[in-house]
Design an enzyme around this catalytic site. Sequence first.
Site, PDB file in Angstrom:
ATOM      1  N   SER A 181      30.376 -56.919 -19.593  1.00 36.49           N
ATOM      2  CA  SER A 181      29.441 -56.769 -18.472  1.00 36.49           C
ATOM      3  C   SER A 181      28.557 -55.545 -18.635  1.00 36.49           C
ATOM      4  CB  SER A 181      30.212 -56.614 -17.158  1.00 36.49           C
ATOM      5  OG  SER A 181      30.904 -57.775 -16.877  1.00 36.49           O
ATOM      6  N   HIS A 219      26.940 -63.512 -21.578  1.00 36.93           N
ATOM      7  CA  HIS A 219      27.534 -62.999 -20.333  1.00 36.93           C
ATOM      8  C   HIS A 219      27.587 -64.058 -19.248  1.00 36.93           C
ATOM      9  CE1 HIS A 219      27.260 -60.377 -16.559  1.00 36.93           C
ATOM     10  NE2 HIS A 219      28.414 -60.077 -17.108  1.00 36.93           N
ATOM     11  N   GLU A 224      23.809 -65.433 -19.560  1.00 42.34           N
ATOM     12  CA  GLU A 224      22.779 -64.515 -20.064  1.00 42.34           C
ATOM     13  C   GLU A 224      23.060 -64.266 -21.543  1.00 42.34           C
ATOM     14  OE1 GLU A 224      21.333 -61.640 -16.781  1.00 42.34           O
ATOM     15  OE2 GLU A 224      23.496 -61.689 -16.565  1.00 42.34           O
ATOM     16  N   ASN A 250      22.542 -57.999 -12.991  1.00 37.37           N
ATOM     17  CA  ASN A 250      22.941 -56.722 -12.411  1.00 37.37           C
ATOM     18  C   ASN A 250      21.807 -55.701 -12.372  1.00 37.37           C
ATOM     19  OD1 ASN A 250      25.485 -57.431 -11.566  1.00 37.37           O
ATOM     20  ND2 ASN A 250      26.340 -57.117 -13.607  1.00 37.37           N
TER      21      ASN A 250
HETATM   22  P1  NAD Z   1      41.015 -59.173 -17.547  1.00 34.63           P
HETATM   23  O1  NAD Z   1      41.656 -57.844 -17.546  1.00 34.63           O
HETATM   24  O2  NAD Z   1      41.264 -60.108 -16.443  1.00 34.63           O
HETATM   25  O3  NAD Z   1      41.411 -59.936 -18.916  1.00 34.63           O
HETATM   26  C1  NAD Z   1      41.426 -59.338 -20.176  1.00 34.63           C
HETATM   27  C2  NAD Z   1      42.374 -60.120 -21.073  1.00 34.63           C
HETATM   28  O4  NAD Z   1      42.284 -59.611 -22.399  1.00 34.63           O
HETATM   29  C3  NAD Z   1      43.844 -60.023 -20.661  1.00 34.63           C
HETATM   30  O5  NAD Z   1      44.414 -61.316 -20.633  1.00 34.63           O
HETATM   31  C4  NAD Z   1      44.467 -59.165 -21.768  1.00 34.63           C
HETATM   32  O6  NAD Z   1      45.832 -59.501 -22.043  1.00 34.63           O
HETATM   33  C5  NAD Z   1      43.591 -59.526 -22.937  1.00 34.63           C
HETATM   34  N1  NAD Z   1      43.614 -58.561 -24.019  1.00 34.63           N
HETATM   35  C6  NAD Z   1      43.860 -57.238 -23.995  1.00 34.63           C
HETATM   36  N2  NAD Z   1      43.760 -56.718 -25.242  1.00 34.63           N
HETATM   37  C7  NAD Z   1      43.447 -57.745 -26.050  1.00 34.63           C
HETATM   38  C8  NAD Z   1      43.234 -57.862 -27.446  1.00 34.63           C
HETATM   39  N3  NAD Z   1      43.278 -56.821 -28.244  1.00 34.63           N
HETATM   40  N4  NAD Z   1      42.970 -59.089 -27.943  1.00 34.63           N
HETATM   41  C9  NAD Z   1      42.900 -60.174 -27.139  1.00 34.63           C
HETATM   42  N5  NAD Z   1      43.086 -60.116 -25.815  1.00 34.63           N
HETATM   43  C10 NAD Z   1      43.357 -58.915 -25.279  1.00 34.63           C
HETATM   44  O7  NAD Z   1      39.460 -58.883 -17.720  1.00 34.63           O
HETATM   45  P2  NAD Z   1      38.212 -59.810 -17.292  1.00 34.63           P
HETATM   46  O8  NAD Z   1      37.819 -59.484 -15.902  1.00 34.63           O
HETATM   47  O9  NAD Z   1      38.481 -61.204 -17.683  1.00 34.63           O
HETATM   48  O10 NAD Z   1      37.097 -59.172 -18.233  1.00 34.63           O
HETATM   49  C11 NAD Z   1      37.010 -59.504 -19.606  1.00 34.63           C
HETATM   50  C12 NAD Z   1      35.588 -59.243 -20.069  1.00 34.63           C
HETATM   51  O11 NAD Z   1      34.712 -60.052 -19.301  1.00 34.63           O
HETATM   52  C13 NAD Z   1      35.124 -57.804 -19.878  1.00 34.63           C
HETATM   53  O12 NAD Z   1      34.307 -57.431 -20.964  1.00 34.63           O
HETATM   54  C14 NAD Z   1      34.315 -57.862 -18.592  1.00 34.63           C
HETATM   55  O13 NAD Z   1      33.300 -56.896 -18.547  1.00 34.63           O
HETATM   56  C15 NAD Z   1      33.716 -59.242 -18.691  1.00 34.63           C
HETATM   57  N6  NAD Z   1      33.299 -59.838 -17.416  1.00 34.63           N
HETATM   58  C16 NAD Z   1      34.127 -59.797 -16.320  1.00 34.63           C
HETATM   59  C17 NAD Z   1      33.691 -60.363 -15.112  1.00 34.63           C
HETATM   60  C18 NAD Z   1      34.570 -60.369 -13.886  1.00 34.63           C
HETATM   61  O14 NAD Z   1      34.057 -60.651 -12.785  1.00 34.63           O
HETATM   62  N7  NAD Z   1      35.880 -60.111 -13.995  1.00 34.63           N
HETATM   63  C19 NAD Z   1      32.407 -60.974 -15.027  1.00 34.63           C
HETATM   64  C20 NAD Z   1      31.609 -61.025 -16.181  1.00 34.63           C
HETATM   65  C21 NAD Z   1      32.067 -60.444 -17.365  1.00 34.63           C
END
Ligand code: NAD
Length: 298
Positions: free
Chosen positions: A120, A141, A153, A192
Amino acid sequence: MNIKIVTVAGSGVLGAQIAFQTAFHGYTVKVYDINDAILEKAKTAFQKLGTAYQADLNATPEQVEKAIQNLSYYTDLAAAVKDADLLIEAVPENPAIKTDFYKKLAAVAPEKTIFASNSSTLLPSHFAGATGRPEKFLALHFANEIWKHNTAEIMGHPGTDAAIFDTVVAFTKTIGMVALPLHKEQPGYIVNSLLVPLLGAGLDLLVRGVADVETVDKTWMVATGAPVGPFGILDVVGITTAYNINKIAATASKDPGQIKVTEYLKKHFIDTGKLGVVSGEGFYKYPNPAYEDPDFLK
Ligand code: NAD
């Protein structure tokens, strides 16, 4: 290039949604995470997503079952990416974790695999070197609740190959997304870059006592025809996220107004458990928030 097999790395909030959306649209999807217990949680998330797709998109139980069948699970990165045409990375928003992940991935992924980051806030140029294939790397994204808020995006860095960019744009359309190409790297992408200043301006008006929540939202809704105002949006985003973003910005800027907004959110919302739609109350009460009442705009 034709994309058939997709690996999703990280099966948390967004990774699970990306994997399910891609599987729902007929792709073979390999889900990779760090251990089996986490992958078990992802399986539960997929069941819940199946229910949501039936409720929100009128998906049939057969379609949901097919999506589930298209998913497979891996804790071995080399096995997860062995045949992948595209790997979508959704590991935690932490530069060290992502850099380490890309270095490991670079060592085991086939040459053909395109890497896309769902980060993000972190720019693809930050990780291009670690991927070992900067020309096949970009940001892709998605938004939370991908099946309803279906924006994709697509943002390269200066070294991304134009043909790879176009391939990813085309791919997103095949999984039901509205493809939104960016021609330059931009922190916050488009969504954003627009949303954060709007929500910040709403909070600033409130905390400085210029106008109350309802008046600010009413102004935005009547003046622009938008179905919801900044405070209604803040409730959907979640006050925790809004608080965290404000806190980081206030710490960096030391701006007294931003510090006041952060303190206000903590005192009135974080400490009282009013976290927005998720907790049933934020700036409005849910379900049936006041701004959805036809009389609200009078
Ligand atoms: P999250 O914490 O829910 O999930 C992250 C996952 O990655 C977990 O299951 C964790 O076990 C796993 N993980 C940790 N280390 C790892 C590794 N080395 N290899 C593989 N997997 C690993 O996080 P999220 O909210 O899903 O966010 C993930 C990405 O998506 C981030 O970059 C975030 O910026 C982006 N994002 C999040 C949102 C949101 O609303 N949550 C929206 C858009 C983008």
